[in-house]
Write a protein that holds these residues in place. Structure first.
Motif, PDB file in Angstrom:
ATOM      1  N   MET A  84       0.851  -1.177   0.000  1.00 48.36           N
ATOM      2  CA  MET A  84       0.000   0.000   0.000  1.00 48.36           C
ATOM      3  C   MET A  84       0.895   1.238   0.000  1.00 48.36           C
ATOM      4  O   MET A  84       1.836   1.342   0.780  1.00 48.36           O
ATOM      5  N   ASN A  85       0.596   2.164  -0.880  1.00 54.23           N
ATOM      6  CA  ASN A  85       1.352   3.410  -0.983  1.00 54.23           C
ATOM      7  C   ASN A  85       0.634   4.487  -0.177  1.00 54.23           C
ATOM      8  O   ASN A  85      -0.347   5.048  -0.629  1.00 54.23           O
ATOM      9  N   LEU A  86       1.166   4.775   0.992  1.00 52.16           N
ATOM     10  CA  LEU A  86       0.528   5.763   1.865  1.00 52.16           C
ATOM     11  C   LEU A  86       0.912   7.190   1.505  1.00 52.16           C
ATOM     12  O   LEU A  86       0.466   8.126   2.159  1.00 52.16           O
ATOM     13  N   GLU A  87       1.716   7.369   0.484  1.00 50.25           N
ATOM     14  CA  GLU A  87       2.102   8.715   0.069  1.00 50.25           C
ATOM     15  C   GLU A  87       0.967   9.441  -0.644  1.00 50.25           C
ATOM     16  O   GLU A  87       0.955  10.660  -0.713  1.00 50.25           O
ATOM     17  N   GLN A  88       0.004   8.688  -1.165  1.00 49.36           N
ATOM     18  CA  GLN A  88      -1.138   9.265  -1.867  1.00 49.36           C
ATOM     19  C   GLN A  88      -2.286   9.498  -0.898  1.00 49.36           C
ATOM     20  O   GLN A  88      -2.703   8.579  -0.190  1.00 49.36           O
ATOM     21  N   ALA A  89      -2.782  10.710  -0.863  1.00 45.99           N
ATOM     22  CA  ALA A  89      -3.933  11.021  -0.008  1.00 45.99           C
ATOM     23  C   ALA A  89      -5.196  10.432  -0.630  1.00 45.99           C
ATOM     24  O   ALA A  89      -5.550  10.769  -1.757  1.00 45.99           O
ATOM     25  N   SER A  90      -5.830   9.523   0.086  1.00 47.19           N
ATOM     26  CA  SER A  90      -7.095   8.937  -0.366  1.00 47.19           C
ATOM     27  C   SER A  90      -7.893   8.535   0.871  1.00 47.19           C
ATOM     28  O   SER A  90      -7.344   8.416   1.974  1.00 47.19           O
TER      29      SER A  90
ATOM     30  N   LEU B 175      -6.428   7.123   4.350  1.00 47.64           N
ATOM     31  CA  LEU B 175      -6.778   7.832   5.573  1.00 47.64           C
ATOM     32  C   LEU B 175      -7.352   6.853   6.596  1.00 47.64           C
ATOM     33  O   LEU B 175      -6.974   6.864   7.776  1.00 47.64           O
ATOM     34  N   LYS B 176      -8.234   5.983   6.150  1.00 46.83           N
ATOM     35  CA  LYS B 176      -8.817   4.974   7.029  1.00 46.83           C
ATOM     36  C   LYS B 176      -7.729   4.060   7.586  1.00 46.83           C
ATOM     37  O   LYS B 176      -7.704   3.773   8.792  1.00 46.83           O
ATOM     38  N   PHE B 177      -6.812   3.615   6.739  1.00 48.86           N
ATOM     39  CA  PHE B 177      -5.726   2.744   7.166  1.00 48.86           C
ATOM     40  C   PHE B 177      -4.851   3.418   8.228  1.00 48.86           C
ATOM     41  O   PHE B 177      -4.513   2.818   9.249  1.00 48.86           O
ATOM     42  N   ILE B 178      -4.505   4.679   7.982  1.00 47.48           N
ATOM     43  CA  ILE B 178      -3.663   5.431   8.916  1.00 47.48           C
ATOM     44  C   ILE B 178      -4.370   5.607  10.263  1.00 47.48           C
ATOM     45  O   ILE B 178      -3.771   5.393  11.319  1.00 47.48           O
ATOM     46  N   LEU B 179      -5.624   5.989  10.234  1.00 48.60           N
ATOM     47  CA  LEU B 179      -6.366   6.197  11.475  1.00 48.60           C
ATOM     48  C   LEU B 179      -6.524   4.894  12.257  1.00 48.60           C
ATOM     49  O   LEU B 179      -6.412   4.885  13.491  1.00 48.60           O
ATOM     50  N   GLU B 180      -6.765   3.792  11.558  1.00 46.74           N
ATOM     51  CA  GLU B 180      -6.857   2.496  12.236  1.00 46.74           C
ATOM     52  C   GLU B 180      -5.515   2.128  12.862  1.00 46.74           C
ATOM     53  O   GLU B 180      -5.460   1.625  13.983  1.00 46.74           O
TER      54      GLU B 180
ATOM     55  N   ASP C  90     -14.642  12.105   9.718  1.00 46.16           N
ATOM     56  CA  ASP C  90     -14.464  13.287  10.550  1.00 46.16           C
ATOM     57  C   ASP C  90     -13.176  14.051  10.238  1.00 46.16           C
ATOM     58  O   ASP C  90     -12.850  15.010  10.929  1.00 46.16           O
ATOM     59  N   TYR C  91     -12.455  13.610   9.224  1.00 42.34           N
ATOM     60  CA  TYR C  91     -11.180  14.240   8.863  1.00 42.34           C
ATOM     61  C   TYR C  91     -11.191  14.659   7.401  1.00 42.34           C
ATOM     62  O   TYR C  91     -11.713  13.935   6.552  1.00 42.34           O
ATOM     63  N   ASP C  92     -10.613  15.821   7.117  1.00 41.78           N
ATOM     64  CA  ASP C  92     -10.470  16.290   5.739  1.00 41.78           C
ATOM     65  C   ASP C  92      -9.210  15.706   5.131  1.00 41.78           C
ATOM     66  O   ASP C  92      -8.180  15.590   5.808  1.00 41.78           O
ATOM     67  N   LEU C  93      -9.287  15.377   3.855  1.00 42.91           N
ATOM     68  CA  LEU C  93      -8.100  14.885   3.162  1.00 42.91           C
ATOM     69  C   LEU C  93      -6.997  15.942   3.095  1.00 42.91           C
ATOM     70  O   LEU C  93      -5.829  15.599   2.959  1.00 42.91           O
ATOM     71  N   ASN C  94      -7.356  17.216   3.218  1.00 42.01           N
ATOM     72  CA  ASN C  94      -6.314  18.242   3.192  1.00 42.01           C
ATOM     73  C   ASN C  94      -5.452  18.198   4.457  1.00 42.01           C
ATOM     74  O   ASN C  94      -4.412  18.835   4.517  1.00 42.01           O
ATOM     75  N   LYS C  95      -5.863  17.441   5.466  1.00 42.37           N
ATOM     76  CA  LYS C  95      -5.065  17.216   6.684  1.00 42.37           C
ATOM     77  C   LYS C  95      -4.310  15.886   6.621  1.00 42.37           C
ATOM     78  O   LYS C  95      -3.697  15.469   7.595  1.00 42.37           O
ATOM     79  N   TYR C  96      -4.350  15.239   5.470  1.00 40.57           N
ATOM     80  CA  TYR C  96      -3.742  13.913   5.319  1.00 40.57           C
ATOM     81  C   TYR C  96      -2.257  13.924   5.667  1.00 40.57           C
ATOM     82  O   TYR C  96      -1.771  13.033   6.368  1.00 40.57           O
ATOM     83  N   ASP C  97      -1.530  14.923   5.198  1.00 42.03           N
ATOM     84  CA  ASP C  97      -0.090  14.973   5.463  1.00 42.03           C
ATOM     85  C   ASP C  97       0.202  15.058   6.957  1.00 42.03           C
ATOM     86  O   ASP C  97       1.141  14.427   7.444  1.00 42.03           O
ATOM     87  N   ASP C  98      -0.609  15.827   7.695  1.00 44.36           N
ATOM     88  CA  ASP C  98      -0.435  15.923   9.146  1.00 44.36           C
ATOM     89  C   ASP C  98      -0.681  14.558   9.807  1.00 44.36           C
ATOM     90  O   ASP C  98       0.081  14.141  10.686  1.00 44.36           O
ATOM     91  N   LEU C  99      -1.728  13.889   9.382  1.00 41.15           N
ATOM     92  CA  LEU C  99      -2.050  12.587   9.952  1.00 41.15           C
ATOM     93  C   LEU C  99      -0.995  11.545   9.586  1.00 41.15           C
ATOM     94  O   LEU C  99      -0.615  10.717  10.415  1.00 41.15           O
ATOM     95  N   LYS C 100      -0.519  11.602   8.356  1.00 42.73           N
ATOM     96  CA  LYS C 100       0.533  10.668   7.909  1.00 42.73           C
ATOM     97  C   LYS C 100       1.799  10.888   8.723  1.00 42.73           C
ATOM     98  O   LYS C 100       2.480   9.933   9.118  1.00 42.73           O
ATOM     99  N   MET C 101       2.140  12.130   9.003  1.00 36.31           N
ATOM    100  CA  MET C 101       3.321  12.430   9.799  1.00 36.31           C
ATOM    101  C   MET C 101       3.164  11.862  11.212  1.00 36.31           C
ATOM    102  O   MET C 101       4.088  11.261  11.754  1.00 36.31           O
ATOM    103  N   MET C 102       1.979  12.029  11.798  1.00 33.64           N
ATOM    104  CA  MET C 102       1.732  11.469  13.129  1.00 33.64           C
ATOM    105  C   MET C 102       1.839   9.943  13.100  1.00 33.64           C
ATOM    106  O   MET C 102       2.455   9.339  13.984  1.00 33.64           O
ATOM    107  N   TYR C 103       1.265   9.325  12.081  1.00 41.73           N
ATOM    108  CA  TYR C 103       1.325   7.870  11.917  1.00 41.73           C
ATOM    109  C   TYR C 103       2.773   7.402  11.833  1.00 41.73           C
ATOM    110  O   TYR C 103       3.169   6.465  12.523  1.00 41.73           O
ATOM    111  N   ASP C 104       3.559   8.072  11.013  1.00 41.47           N
ATOM    112  CA  ASP C 104       4.970   7.701  10.856  1.00 41.47           C
ATOM    113  C   ASP C 104       5.738   7.857  12.167  1.00 41.47           C
ATOM    114  O   ASP C 104       6.560   7.009  12.520  1.00 41.47           O
ATOM    115  N   MET C 105       5.465   8.933  12.892  1.00 35.86           N
ATOM    116  CA  MET C 105       6.150   9.169  14.168  1.00 35.86           C
ATOM    117  C   MET C 105       5.787   8.091  15.188  1.00 35.86           C
ATOM    118  O   MET C 105       6.661   7.596  15.909  1.00 35.86           O
TER     119      MET C 105
END
Length: 74
Positions: free
Chosen positions: A1-7, A11-16, A34-49
């Motif tokens: 799965m390529n998490l670099e693409q906002a979809s 988003l569901k995978f990252i939040l889970e 409950d989350y906008d895709l425009n916040k995807y990069d912020d959420l991805k960064m949190m997931y990675d951390m």
């Protein structure tokens, strides 16, 4: 799965993943609708951390949950 693409699926995978790692009991906080895709990069960064950090202290886990509340839609 390529998490670099906002979809919605990514988003569901990252939040889970965040919810599982933080052992969140109230999964309502992690509803992808409950989350906008425009916040995807912020959420991805949190997931990675979270993934990189491994075990989190209670204070660190609370800080991530607080940040999730901040990026949720109002």
């Amino acid at each position: 799965m390529n998490l670099e693409q906002a979809s919605q699926n990514n988003l569901k995978f990252i939040l889970e993943g965040i919810g599982n790692h933080l052992k969140v009991a109230n999964r309502g906080l992690l509803d992808p609708n409950d989350y906008d895709l425009n916040k995807y990069d912020d959420l991805k960064m949190m997931y990675d951390m979270i993934k990189q950090k491994g075990n989190l202290s209670a204070l660190e886990a609370q800080a991530f949950l607080d940040e999730l509340r901040e990026v949720r839609k109002n």
